[in-house]
Design an enzyme around this catalytic site. Structure first.
Site, PDB file in Angstrom:
ATOM      1  N   SER A 143      10.251  -0.460  21.778  1.00  0.00           N
ATOM      2  CA  SER A 143      11.268  -1.296  21.147  1.00  0.00           C
ATOM      3  C   SER A 143      11.309  -0.970  19.664  1.00  0.00           C
ATOM      4  O   SER A 143      10.295  -0.565  19.074  1.00  0.00           O
ATOM      5  CB  SER A 143      10.926  -2.782  21.333  1.00  0.00           C
ATOM      6  OG  SER A 143      11.711  -3.606  20.492  1.00  0.00           O
ATOM      7  N   TYR A 157       5.421  -9.917  21.094  1.00  0.00           N
ATOM      8  CA  TYR A 157       6.254  -8.888  21.723  1.00  0.00           C
ATOM      9  C   TYR A 157       6.225  -7.595  20.906  1.00  0.00           C
ATOM     10  O   TYR A 157       5.993  -6.505  21.445  1.00  0.00           O
ATOM     11  CB  TYR A 157       7.690  -9.396  21.858  1.00  0.00           C
ATOM     12  CG  TYR A 157       8.642  -8.381  22.446  1.00  0.00           C
ATOM     13  CD1 TYR A 157       8.734  -8.217  23.827  1.00  0.00           C
ATOM     14  CD2 TYR A 157       9.446  -7.595  21.627  1.00  0.00           C
ATOM     15  CE1 TYR A 157       9.603  -7.285  24.376  1.00  0.00           C
ATOM     16  CE2 TYR A 157      10.320  -6.659  22.164  1.00  0.00           C
ATOM     17  CZ  TYR A 157      10.393  -6.513  23.539  1.00  0.00           C
ATOM     18  OH  TYR A 157      11.251  -5.586  24.081  1.00  0.00           O
TER      19      TYR A 157
END
Length: 256
Positions: A143, A157
């Site tokens: 990501s 995350y």
């Protein structure tokens, strides 16, 4: 030059980016090994793809990636069924969580376990097969948040995605030690920007967000080139990666 990868395994394939990438690779005539927790969604996708592309083979299996023994079993069963798996896309993940110290440890723990420990199990199982085959392609879906620490629900995350990127580079480094610069096993880290999916469907008014179909088409195109790393979509995320790694944190938070 793009390699011919005829059989592709995708985890987390019942929704979001995994489902979208499955559709894109099916269009390209690839055989697919699809696994996820929701068998009903997998069955619907399998029926759709086999009706639209009757020349391909689509296998499906239930898999909770947090059941680590099952990861090894399912990957091996697909290998036995298809004979060879040319590309593994480690995609399964989650994004729940909250700022640390606010009472949501269990949610943060679940994200850490799914996005990193379970990804480790998937990479281990995939690399076992790839080493045995002496060829293939390992892909991890990281990501853009991996480049810096993120606030609130993104804290854990982002940390897991940074860990996954480091893990992937470590695998590539190990292969370089074994094979030199011309390893028959290729390894890629993909950094998606804002692509609409179930994990972010509640996020509104996000700049640079692209729809799922566009994002997955670009993901498949990037993966087929087998880069060491790729930012998807390339604009503006290649520039954002450059800036995020260099700017003070308070400015990075304004960018994201």
């Amino acid at each position: 030059m793009e390699q011919q990868r005829n059989t592709i395994l995708i985890t987390g394939a019942s929704s979001g980016l995994g489902e979208g990438m499955a559709r894109e690779f099916a269009k390209q005539g690839k055989n697919l090994c699809l696994c996820a927790r929701r068998i009903d969604r997998l069955q619907q996708l399998q029926t759709e793809l086999q009706q639209s592309y009757p020349a391909i083979k689509v296998g499906i299996k239930v898999l909770d990636v947090n059941q680590h023994d099952d990861v090894f079993r399912v990957f091996d069963e697909f290998k036995q069924e298809f004979g060879q798996i040319d590309r593994f896309i480690i995609n399964a993940g989650m994004g729940k969580g909250a700022a640390l110290g606010t009472g949501y440890f269990q949610a943060n723990k679940a994200t850490a376990e799914t996005n990193f420990v379970a990804a480790l199990a998937q990479c281990e199982a995939a690399m076992t097969i790839l080493r045995d085959q002496q060829q293939g392609h390992l892909v991890t879906i990281s990501s853009m948040s991996a480049f810096r620490g993120m606030p609130r629900a993104m804290t854990v995350y982002a940390a897991t995605k940074a860990g996954l990127a480091s893990l992937t580079e470590g695998i590539r480094a190990d292969l370089m030690k074994s094979y030199g610069s011309n390893s028959p096993i290729k390894v890629s880290t993909i950094y998606p920007g804002y692509i609409r999916s179930e994990i972010n469907e509640k996020v509104k008014n996000t700049p640079f967000m692209v729809d799922t179909e566009t994002g997955c088409r670009l993901l498949a195109a990037a993966i087929n080139k087998e880069p060491v790393k790729a930012y998807v979509p390339r604009w503006p995320w290649a520039l954002m990666a450059f800036l995020m790694k260099r700017l003070p944190l308070k400015w990075v938070l304004k960018l994201t």
